[in-house]
Design a protein around this motif. Structure first.
Motif, PDB file in Angstrom:
ATOM      1  N   GLU A  17       1.050   1.968 -10.720  1.00  0.00           N
ATOM      2  CA  GLU A  17      -0.315   1.520 -10.491  1.00  0.00           C
ATOM      3  C   GLU A  17      -0.900   0.752 -11.671  1.00  0.00           C
ATOM      4  OE1 GLU A  17      -3.202   5.199 -11.454  1.00  0.00           O
ATOM      5  OE2 GLU A  17      -2.063   5.404  -9.583  1.00  0.00           O
ATOM      6  N   ALA A  56       0.831  -1.212   0.000  1.00  0.00           N
ATOM      7  CA  ALA A  56       0.000   0.000   0.000  1.00  0.00           C
ATOM      8  C   ALA A  56       0.861   1.256   0.000  1.00  0.00           C
ATOM      9  CB  ALA A  56      -0.928  -0.010   1.210  1.00  0.00           C
ATOM     10  N   ASN A 108       2.641   3.961  -6.438  1.00  0.00           N
ATOM     11  CA  ASN A 108       2.956   5.287  -7.020  1.00  0.00           C
ATOM     12  C   ASN A 108       2.821   5.209  -8.534  1.00  0.00           C
ATOM     13  OD1 ASN A 108       5.428   3.857  -7.622  1.00  0.00           O
ATOM     14  ND2 ASN A 108       6.172   4.460  -5.600  1.00  0.00           N
ATOM     15  N   ASN A 127      -6.301   2.495  -2.853  1.00  0.00           N
ATOM     16  CA  ASN A 127      -6.104   3.670  -3.706  1.00  0.00           C
ATOM     17  C   ASN A 127      -6.240   3.359  -5.193  1.00  0.00           C
ATOM     18  OD1 ASN A 127      -5.670   5.312  -1.497  1.00  0.00           O
ATOM     19  ND2 ASN A 127      -3.454   4.975  -1.493  1.00  0.00           N
TER      20      ASN A 127
END
Length: 463
Positions: free
Chosen positions: A196, A189, A193, A251
């Motif tokens: 992805e 996690a 950066n 994210n």
């Protein structure tokens, strides 16, 4: 020592498996004793889990590779109770086919241990170890009736499918490790950066591999094993889906949400359509279970705590419905033969009115007819999905529910309107009757106290 105390359920279960194996080997004719002790082990493990971990805050152990929190504790308890219920209703079936042996409950316990490791995992390696421990026991269970060619075929099919899915899954894990330099969920996690899009490929492979694993149910396996396949592994798999997607990749929700929506839609449609032409009850239940996994995944795809909670509620109610359904199937017995064709339900209401009534309630619940428990399970999932404006997913879910209702209603029509067949045996043993009665009543009266289950599940907070 504090770390060991928090994994006491797994330690106790591991030591119990070894003890039971030694006991079974050195004490002749100990099948009944090993079965009874296995049931006691599952209950004691559930009690230890409740006492040691159900009330604690999120705790990470062994270099953050294992996580103990409310979600893991609750899902472990559900897994243990589901395995307990499978074992208590299996005895008569296993005795009929003369496969009531010490290995059966020990393999169930070994598989459950693997599921508990999966549920606790906060690391790709720990997760994979738990998955393979579960799978190795399931290979043998699938082919447990060695004198039946279909059972051997089922074991071989599962082995080949699992080898394929393990390959996909490990390739996905290697991609994620290559791009982040770690297998730990929390470290992954932190490393999200510029990689992805590359990580999305790893997520796809892992999700597809997991989807193959949880969809495996085989007609050729003994009915009690098919029951175990349709219920228990799906609890651990759902937990892994939640943990894997919401901890390291929260994210990247825009990327994996589309993948999960596709898997959910594919499962719902395939499960609904493929079951229509089936003539064997076990195959019909196997395909319908794929559809039900799709509904559970829809809740996870919502990307909210409400969605996760609705998925846990769905899988819990689904286990209850499946337990009742298979209890009915195990009562279709005559002259030491078990009947599993759809036509074998012909006129069941005339010879066995109470059994037919129970099956009617269970089938209506599986179809999502109000006010039964199955309706509320689907309602919670669709509510969570619609709140996130996923209207297409909700529409497909509703349409697949309508299609699935067709084959459930067809079974009811066969039971109540077709010509009656010869009576089935009525001596089924206490536990089989108890499981059918209890599951039917809980499905029937769930609408009176739905807040009880909601209250238990509402404490799950992942995001």
């Amino acid at each position: 020592m504090e770390n060991l105390q928090l994994v006491l359920p797994e330690i106790f279960l591991s030591l119990s498996i070894m003890f039971l194996l030694i006991l079974g080997v050195f004490k002749k004719n100990s099948s009944r004793l090993v079965q009874s002790l296995s049931l006691a082990v599952l209950i004691v493990t559930a009690v230890i889990t409740f006492n040691e971990t159900i009330g604690i805050n999120e705790t990470k152990l062994f270099n953050n590779s294992i996580i103990i929190d409310y979600l893991s504790s609750l899902m472990k308890i559900i897994t243990l109770l589901a395995a307990f219920l499978v074992l208590i209703i299996s005895s008569n079936y296993l005795k009929t086919f003369q496969i009531f042996k010490i290995e059966y409950p020990i393999l169930i316990l070994s598989s459950v241990l693997g599921m508990m490791v999966m549920i606790n995992s906060n690391d790709l390696i720990v997760f994979y170890m738990g998955l393979e421990l579960q799978s190795l026991a399931l290979y043998v269970l699938a082919t447990f009736n060695r004198d039946e060619i279909k059972s051997s075929e089922a074991g071989l099919k599962y082995f080949v499918l699992s080898a394929l899915s393990s390959g996909l899954l490990l390739y996905g894990c290697s991609l994620i490790y290559g791009f982040t330099g770690s297998t730990n969920f929390n470290v992954i996690a932190d490393q999200l950066n510029s990689n992805e899009y590359a990580l999305t490929f790893g997520i796809v492979f892992i999700l597809v591999g997991l989807a193959f694993k949880i969809s495996a149910v085989y007609e050729g396996s003994p009915t009690s094993v098919t029951l175990f396949f349709t219920m228990v592994p799906k609890i651990a798999a759902l937990t892994v889906f939640i943990r894997f997607l919401y901890v390291p990749f929260l994210n990247l929700i825009d990327q994996w949400q589309m993948i999960l929506i596709f898997l959910s839609i594919a499962s719902m449609l395939f499960g609904a359509i493929a079951a229509i032409g089936q003539t064997n009850l076990k195959r019909l239940v196997a395909y319908s279970s794929i559809g039900h996994v799709g509904y559970a995944l829809a809740g996870v795809a919502a990307g909210t705590n409400d969605g996760i909670q609705s998925s846990v509620i769905y899988i819990t109610i689904y286990i209850l419905m499946n337990l009742g359904l298979f209890s009915c199937l195990l009562m279709l017995k005559r002259d030491n033969n078990y009947y599993e064709k759809i036509d074998d339900l012909s006129g069941l209401s005339k010879n066995h009115p109470m059994l037919a009534l129970s099956l009617l309630i269970i089938l209506f619940s599986l179809a999502g007819i109000p006010p039964l428990a199955g309706f509320f399970a689907k309602f919670y999932v669709f509510k969570a999905v619609i709140e996130q404006s996923m209207y297409f997913l909700a529409i497909v879910g509703l349409l697949s529910t309508v299609v699935a209702a067709f084959y459930y209603l067809r079974l009811i029509k066969i039971m109540y309107f077709d010509e009656q067949k010869e009576k089935y045996d009525t001596d089924h043993g206490f536990w089989l009757k108890f499981s059918l009665t209890a599951s039917t009543l809980l499905i029937l009266i769930y609408f009176i106290f739905p807040s009880q289950l909601i209250e238990v599940v509402s404490r799950i907070n992942i995001i």
